[in-house]
Design a protein around this motif. Structure first.
Motif, mmCIF file in Angstrom:
data_model
loop_
_atom_site.group_PDB
_atom_site.id
_atom_site.type_symbol
_atom_site.label_atom_id
_atom_site.label_comp_id
_atom_site.label_asym_id
_atom_site.label_seq_id
_atom_site.Cartn_x
_atom_site.Cartn_y
_atom_site.Cartn_z
ATOM 1 N N ARG A 147 0.815 -1.225 -0.118
ATOM 2 C CA ARG A 147 -0.129 -0.044 0.078
ATOM 3 C C ARG A 147 0.844 1.413 0.110
ATOM 4 O O ARG A 147 1.845 1.019 0.462
ATOM 5 N N ALA A 148 0.474 2.254 -0.478
ATOM 6 C CA ALA A 148 1.155 3.677 -0.609
ATOM 7 C C ALA A 148 0.031 4.624 0.011
ATOM 8 O O ALA A 148 -1.234 4.501 -0.243
ATOM 9 N N TYR A 149 0.873 5.658 0.747
ATOM 10 C CA TYR A 149 -0.219 6.744 1.293
ATOM 11 C C TYR A 149 0.785 7.975 1.700
ATOM 12 O O TYR A 149 2.177 7.731 1.636
ATOM 13 N N GLY A 150 0.287 9.250 1.820
ATOM 14 C CA GLY A 150 1.162 10.240 2.239
ATOM 15 C C GLY A 150 0.695 11.398 1.500
ATOM 16 O O GLY A 150 0.034 11.473 0.402
ATOM 17 N N PRO A 151 1.249 12.582 1.827
ATOM 18 C CA PRO A 151 0.506 13.663 1.264
ATOM 19 C C PRO A 151 1.287 13.843 -0.176
ATOM 20 O O PRO A 151 0.418 14.649 -0.952
ATOM 21 N N LEU A 153 1.015 12.015 -2.570
ATOM 22 C CA LEU A 153 -0.068 11.511 -3.591
ATOM 23 C C LEU A 153 -1.350 12.066 -3.520
ATOM 24 O O LEU A 153 -2.088 11.385 -4.375
ATOM 25 N N GLU A 154 -1.312 13.244 -2.863
ATOM 26 C CA GLU A 154 -2.634 13.774 -2.676
ATOM 27 C C GLU A 154 -2.476 15.148 -3.379
ATOM 28 O O GLU A 154 -3.420 15.782 -3.942
ATOM 29 N N PHE A 164 5.680 10.497 0.095
ATOM 30 C CA PHE A 164 4.831 9.398 0.346
ATOM 31 C C PHE A 164 5.621 8.368 0.820
ATOM 32 O O PHE A 164 6.877 8.115 0.700
ATOM 33 N N VAL A 166 5.616 4.015 0.816
ATOM 34 C CA VAL A 166 5.051 2.442 0.264
ATOM 35 C C VAL A 166 5.373 1.421 1.288
ATOM 36 O O VAL A 166 6.551 1.305 1.510
ATOM 37 N N GLU A 167 4.442 0.857 1.989
ATOM 38 C CA GLU A 167 5.045 -0.472 2.613
ATOM 39 C C GLU A 167 4.622 -1.782 1.748
ATOM 40 O O GLU A 167 3.486 -2.030 1.075
#
Length: 194
Positions: A147-151, A153-154, A164, A166-167
């Protein structure tokens, strides 16, 4: 220029592109087929083309997924773009090339099995820089826990880092790939934090 053979070798150097009319007369009358209409185009420079996207990266494409990329020809002059993809065993793959109408072409192919693929991109018969591209296609993707997340990517701001995470959750990362597309061609820096 004339030679002893009665032939005249003529040269002209157009200064602008467009339709030029060449008139050749003899005794005040046009010779057969004269005047000649000549379309003069800008010189073609395949070295001015560039390509980018996941579908031409060395890693990151998996079997049975769409591998897409773009080719930009704006600065190369008027020419013909040709794209071919050769898969394992020398089989040519179907490639979809869509002219976006502004010197940009959207391209994609769908590799059927893992292996080494060669993406050939030519412009008026000349390879563009870095073509042919070697793409190592990995095995078909399985449902992933990555999964990927963080500002980053927004949204983002010009001149400021966009971050961002990536786990990978223990998944095999050999097929993990990153790319960024857009007007600035920014580079992505990744650090494996274990």
């Amino acid at each position: 220029q004339t030679g002893n053979d009665g032939m005249f070798r003529c040269t002209y150097k157009p200064l602008k592109m467009g339709i030029h009319t060449i008139n050749i007369t003899f005794d005040g009358s046009n010779i057969p087929k004269s005047p000649f209409k000549v379309h003069v185009a800008m010189p073609v420079n395949a070295a001015a083309c560039r390509a980018y996207g996941r579908g031409i990266q060395a890693r990151g494409v998996r079997a049975k997924e769409v591998a897409d990329f773009r080719v930009v020809t704006k600065a190369a002059g008027e020419g013909e773009l040709k794209v071919s993809v050769i898969g394992p065993g020398g089989m040519e793959m179907p490639v979809k090339v869509s002219d976006q109408g502004d010197g940009n072409y959207a391209c994609n192919y769908r590799p059927g099995k893992p292996g080494v693929y060669k993406v050939n991109i030519t412009y008026s018969g000349q390879h563009i820089p870095k073509s042919p591209f070697t793409v190592n296609v990995g095995s078909e993707a399985k449902p992933s826990r990555i999964r990927a997340y963080g500002p980053g990517l927004e949204g983002g701001q010009v001149g400021h880092p966009a971050e961002f995470v990536v786990e990978t959750a223990g998944e095999d990362i050999s097929g993990l790939g990153f790319s960024i597309e857009g007007p600035s061609q920014a580079k992505i820096e990744c650090h494996d934090n274990g």
